[in-house]
Design a protein around this motif. Sequence first.
Motif, PDB file in Angstrom:
ATOM      1  N   TYR B 405       0.830  -1.203   0.000  1.00  0.00           N
ATOM      2  CA  TYR B 405       0.000   0.000   0.000  1.00  0.00           C
ATOM      3  C   TYR B 405       0.865   1.254   0.000  1.00  0.00           C
ATOM      4  N   TYR B 406       1.934   1.224   0.785  1.00  0.00           N
ATOM      5  CA  TYR B 406       2.806   2.382   0.783  1.00  0.00           C
ATOM      6  C   TYR B 406       3.427   2.588  -0.587  1.00  0.00           C
ATOM      7  N   ARG B 407       3.781   1.472  -1.214  1.00  0.00           N
ATOM      8  CA  ARG B 407       4.360   1.589  -2.542  1.00  0.00           C
ATOM      9  C   ARG B 407       3.384   2.251  -3.492  1.00  0.00           C
ATOM     10  N   LYS B 408       2.126   1.848  -3.382  1.00  0.00           N
ATOM     11  CA  LYS B 408       1.089   2.439  -4.229  1.00  0.00           C
ATOM     12  C   LYS B 408       1.036   3.935  -4.005  1.00  0.00           C
ATOM     13  N   ALA B 409       1.011   4.310  -2.732  1.00  0.00           N
ATOM     14  CA  ALA B 409       0.922   5.723  -2.405  1.00  0.00           C
ATOM     15  C   ALA B 409       2.141   6.465  -2.932  1.00  0.00           C
ATOM     16  N   HIS B 410       3.286   5.838  -2.777  1.00  0.00           N
ATOM     17  CA  HIS B 410       4.525   6.462  -3.226  1.00  0.00           C
ATOM     18  C   HIS B 410       4.523   6.658  -4.739  1.00  0.00           C
ATOM     19  N   GLN B 411       3.976   5.647  -5.415  1.00  0.00           N
ATOM     20  CA  GLN B 411       3.877   5.709  -6.865  1.00  0.00           C
ATOM     21  C   GLN B 411       3.067   6.939  -7.290  1.00  0.00           C
ATOM     22  N   LEU B 412       2.011   7.226  -6.532  1.00  0.00           N
ATOM     23  CA  LEU B 412       1.151   8.339  -6.892  1.00  0.00           C
ATOM     24  C   LEU B 412       1.768   9.671  -6.512  1.00  0.00           C
ATOM     25  N   ARG B 413       2.556   9.673  -5.457  1.00  0.00           N
ATOM     26  CA  ARG B 413       3.191  10.914  -5.018  1.00  0.00           C
ATOM     27  C   ARG B 413       4.673  10.659  -4.851  1.00  0.00           C
ATOM     28  N   PRO B 414       5.399  10.541  -5.944  1.00  0.00           N
ATOM     29  CA  PRO B 414       6.805  10.112  -5.841  1.00  0.00           C
ATOM     30  C   PRO B 414       7.661  11.068  -5.019  1.00  0.00           C
ATOM     31  N   ASN B 415       7.216  12.290  -4.870  1.00  0.00           N
ATOM     32  CA  ASN B 415       8.071  13.242  -4.167  1.00  0.00           C
ATOM     33  C   ASN B 415       7.536  13.618  -2.793  1.00  0.00           C
ATOM     34  N   ASP B 416       6.739  12.744  -2.238  1.00  0.00           N
ATOM     35  CA  ASP B 416       6.219  13.039  -0.912  1.00  0.00           C
ATOM     36  C   ASP B 416       7.010  12.252   0.119  1.00  0.00           C
ATOM     37  N   SER B 417       7.636  12.984   1.025  1.00  0.00           N
ATOM     38  CA  SER B 417       8.555  12.302   1.947  1.00  0.00           C
ATOM     39  C   SER B 417       7.813  11.379   2.908  1.00  0.00           C
ATOM     40  N   ARG B 418       6.536  11.680   3.187  1.00  0.00           N
ATOM     41  CA  ARG B 418       5.854  10.874   4.206  1.00  0.00           C
ATOM     42  C   ARG B 418       5.751   9.407   3.792  1.00  0.00           C
ATOM     43  N   MET B 419       5.411   9.202   2.508  1.00  0.00           N
ATOM     44  CA  MET B 419       5.328   7.819   2.036  1.00  0.00           C
ATOM     45  C   MET B 419       6.688   7.140   2.107  1.00  0.00           C
ATOM     46  N   LEU B 420       7.703   7.921   1.752  1.00  0.00           N
ATOM     47  CA  LEU B 420       9.042   7.336   1.739  1.00  0.00           C
ATOM     48  C   LEU B 420       9.473   6.946   3.145  1.00  0.00           C
ATOM     49  N   VAL B 421       9.160   7.835   4.103  1.00  0.00           N
ATOM     50  CA  VAL B 421       9.533   7.510   5.483  1.00  0.00           C
ATOM     51  C   VAL B 421       8.771   6.271   5.935  1.00  0.00           C
ATOM     52  N   ALA B 422       7.467   6.219   5.576  1.00  0.00           N
ATOM     53  CA  ALA B 422       6.671   5.057   5.967  1.00  0.00           C
ATOM     54  C   ALA B 422       7.251   3.787   5.351  1.00  0.00           C
ATOM     55  N   LEU B 423       7.617   3.887   4.079  1.00  0.00           N
ATOM     56  CA  LEU B 423       8.230   2.737   3.403  1.00  0.00           C
ATOM     57  C   LEU B 423       9.505   2.326   4.126  1.00  0.00           C
TER      58      LEU B 423
END
Lengths: 773, 575
Positions: B405-423
């Motif tokens: 799910y985080y990957r999905k979110a990251h895919q949609l917002r590649p430059n959002d640090s929150r997803m990256l931190v969660a990942l």
Amino acid sequence: MASVHESLYFNPMMTNGVVHANVFGIKDWVTPYKISVLALLYDMTASKISLPERRRLNKLILPLQQGPDLSLGQFLKTVEECCPQTAYAVKQRLQEMADGELKDMEYFFSTLPTPFTAFDSEAYKTSVVGLFMRHMLLAYNKLSFSQVYKLYKSLQLYYHSHYAKPADGQSSLPALVADDSDMDLTSTEDTVGDRIDREELDTPMHESELRSDNAPSRGPLSQKQAEYFLARQAYLLKNDENKALKPAALQEELNNMLKFNPDFAEAHYLNYLNSMRVQDIFLSAHCLLHYFDRLILSGNEGKSNGDEGYGRSLRYAALNLASLHCRFGHYQQADLALQEAIRIAQESNDHVCLQHCLSWLYTLEQMKGSDSTVLTEDSVKMAAHFCLPYLASLGNQSLVQQGATQGETAHKLMDALKDTDILHWKHSLSELIEISLAQTTSIWRMYGKSTMALQQAQLLLNMSSLEPVNFGVQQNNTEAFAVALCHLAELHAEQGLYCAVSHILQHLKEQFPPHSQHAKLWMLCNLKIQFERHMNEGKYQMAEPLVTAISALNKTEGLYRKAQVLKALNRSTEAYSVLQRLQVHCETTKCTEVVIRVMLSTAELHWESSGFSTALPLLLQALALARKHHLQSLASETILHLAFTQLMLGVPEHALSVLHEAIEPVLAHGSVMDKGRALLLTARCQMAVAGFRLNGKGPADFHLAGLAVDTLNEAAGYFSKLNCKERLRDVHYLHALLHRSLGQTSQCHKSAMLFRLLDQELQSPAPPVSMRL
Amino acid sequence: MKMAALCSEYGDLVQIKKQLMSVISLCKERGLLHSSKWASELASALDRLPKDELPPSPPFTEEDAQDLDALTLAKSYFDLKEYDRAAYFLKGCCSQKAYFLYMYSRYLSGEKKKDDETVDSLGPLEKGQVRNEALRELRVELSKKHNAGELDGFTLYLYGVVLRKLDLLKEAVEVFVEAIHALPLHWGAWLELSNLVTNIEMLKSLSLPDCWIKDFFLAHMYTELQMIKEALQKYQNLIEAGFSKSTYIISQIAVAYHNIRDIDQALALFNELREQDPYRIDNMDTFSNLLYVKSMKPELSYLAHNLVEIDKYRVETCCVIGNYYSLRSQHEKAALYFQRALKLNPRCLGAWTLMGHEYMEMKNTSAAIQAYRHAIEVNKRDYRAWYGLGQTYEILKMPFYCLYYYRKAHQLRPNDSRMLVALGESYEKLSQHSEAKKCYWRAYSVGDVEKMALLKLAKLHEQLNESDDAAQCYMLYIQDIFSCGEQLEHAEVSTALRYLGQYYFKNKLYDEASLCAQRCCDYNDAREEGKALLRQISQVRDQIETPSADLFAPLSNNNTPVRRVSPLNLISFTP
């Protein structure tokens, strides 16, 4: 305007802003079809029907009540077969309602016998019929005015669409009737599925604007229809993929279903299975997760995070994810998912789930290529403890497999297989019985007992499945069948029956289409057979491209074949290095069969450089290994090599005595090629023992020479069967020599001529009389 | 700049104003309320026209005169939502206007009936079967006329809407483009088109008329496609070209700033917007989100009360109230209001996601999953819902599962640090250290909002005994924290300083170590350790001053890691 932009779609099932996942919990809704059934029941109670007809109708009631909604035509047809008179009455009653007014339908409902009063009739409140009637009456009484009106409208549509049909769809009706004519109760359901298939084919999307507008819309399925559809497709996917809808069509059907019932979680699961079919990791992962997201919702009703609640589906969600990654070969990912499943299962003390995880764990270890015997043993013990016979014997089978490759003694393996077989039959685990048979086939084959292997394969293929035959699917397309069929093909190829082989392969191709999971098995098998054939016929150039294809499917096998081709093309140095690499690799992975084969090939390379004495220790080592692992065919092959070496070393008497040991098993179980080679070798030994010299001096022992002629004749028969011209040429040459020395000039000339013909055809210079086996 | 050029091409703002005025009256006559609202808002942002320059009313043809009575009657029925009646009286009219209204009434009647019928459905069998029965007929009739080329801009638009409702998206796009070419000023057609454009390539491939309104469309599209920079540029151009008073543009810019989490800018704009247009309800849910993020309780409370006074049965109002309760930690009530918003409009994306968040707060994971799934069903590109799903599974302690799910979110917002931190956190839990490091580093590189990535990275390095890397990360972290100026609640500067002090001490860089130790003393939780370190340093220094220590001095210099940042930099970024 507002409603153009944002649909004011309002969902009545929604309470507290949450759509109840299981809106299907309420199963009883009055539909036009149910009204027809009610009319039938009513007529059955009202009118006098002869006893056999009544009996037939009674048998019909349950399937009609519980089955999916049928169209009026199908319904009437079914009833008509049992009792034409009642069918007519039902039709009449429906017509009254459909052509009349709303009050006619209301009147019908009011005249239904109330289950509470009719004590002596079949419609008494506790009977099946009574229960159904009560449900229907309740559901009907709950309807609001506009709903009743809608029901009436749909009843009209239901009735009239049946009678309007012949006008515009003349062609499709006879087909339906033909289907229905031989319809009995069990196959009623079958035709529904077929009809879906046909509709699928009949109405391509947006074919022409007007036509698709006029065509009756393919409405959503009712819950039972949907469930039935899903169950059927899932069953077919498991057992006979070819009979299931094509992946694209199935996907479309599922999309359609999900559009109307987005809450139908099972559809997501089927979607997952379907995506697996076409190896779409992306979509299948998506669908799997979606399914479990949905499942967690429905599993949550009234239950806490305990054994039965959604905690359980969480564990299995992780486990399924592991299996998905495993299937796609992402072992690290699978491992992580599995760890997660194990952790959650441990936390909630779910031993059954843990057991499943454990069996996946050893499977994963095996796939990664590491030794997992201990894990498997543990798993079997635990499974037996928790009374999970399926997992226990699955573990046993995998133990047997590991044992077989690691040289466990044969009787132990067979004992283990027998024990698990008893377990299978006791619990009717038909799937495992199949696997066990396929495994036995493989084991016999490995031990070089081709007759036994053949018999086991036939046993599996001719066995009628224990499972009830559903949806007309007779033969399963499980891995076991694929394995057995592949063995069958290879066994036939060994005997040179290439026509039969192509039949079998054709069947495999149909049964396991190239995109399916087990297709690789027959692909490899096919390639191997072709390769062998080309090699036997001496068409090395044609065998070479096959090596690449084989390597793609199985690296070790590919490497071995590559060495063989290189050897045949006299590129010895390259062949040697490949063989060395292969041997190291196989010794680490404990792939004994290949190790022995590699040793034999290396020995052959030594022969080419006349290093016969250096080949000897290698061959002895191979022989010891083969004997230790009970690999009879390889052992006899090694003995042939040994005998040849001895012959070349100038001790033909020893060679002959060694050969006597091997000739029997070779003739009994070996391939045609092996038989020919063995006989050729025997003949050469006999010639050598008889004191035969190449310079043409007469033999000392005419009796032995005569024997040699017979042996050569036999060998020639085998070689010609395989179209192995190079060896035939050798045979003719030896023949000619023998005949000349025996003074049989005419036969000598004949053989010489045959030799000359073949020599011209082959063009390649004859090797100095066979520096090879 | 480009806009100015465009303006000169199409005449000045006066010309635009005139065009808007005429399209407003056209839309009004046809009952296209939203388009006329949009155009009116825009027109009112431009200067008033003198009396003699007002656009003339459109030419009145013979056909119009014929249908006049029927049209007037039907329009009044239409306004009263008696669609069938309107359609009945318009039947047989031949003017374009009457024809459009006729078809539109039939369409709306079908939609209304569909909505009404859903309530009366006959159970699951019929669920989803409820559909606008008029659509098929409309499509047949309209396609005939379309093939004959008899459709004007408005009817083309209606045809497109019908096609879209029938899920014939490809055809719908073509028809909308055609409609736009026929009548570029009709904003509704642009808006419908924007719903069908899924990516930038598709947008580029469309052939659109070269009209000033195209810039509005492109700006809108860029916002939808999360290309905020381009969108802001476009809006800026429009403002410079003379639309500076338009509330529409201001609100759009504010939404764009919200999307890139430039909270202060967005807040300022929304405040301006509320001053100009105090009774506005549109976009106020976004405003409340901003207030929520900033924890501005009084402002949010004021906004909520104000909106309730204006109209309490609006989706936006409900969302604002939901946010208000959520901020006050009354999650049940918040969920209730989001549910109400969804009852008003089940396709309201934000409410589903927000409700998911509320359920998460209430620890009702399964309800949260359901809410998020619904949000995804409405819009697959809703990264917040994917992120929320990931969080839910993280709470359920399934780090591998939530990766997807985080990957999905990251895919949609590649430059959002929150997803990256969660990942990164998930990877760390799975002991996939190299992936985790990559994620954290990337999160820092794209501009870390929460300033947590570096700290986590440093701690990870510390765990793995990669002291040089850890020290460097702590360095950067301190730099980062102080450079951003404001004091963050969860800042762990003391941890970083403590580690750095020990690190320098171990590497025998006593000056730097003592500097760090002194800084440590500024923080309560690290004071004792700082003092202890200082003592240690002075002890060691005493030893060094003895002659034997001279031997080690050059050695210790050589031992220092090459990659480390000079510790003296520390002074430059102290607050």
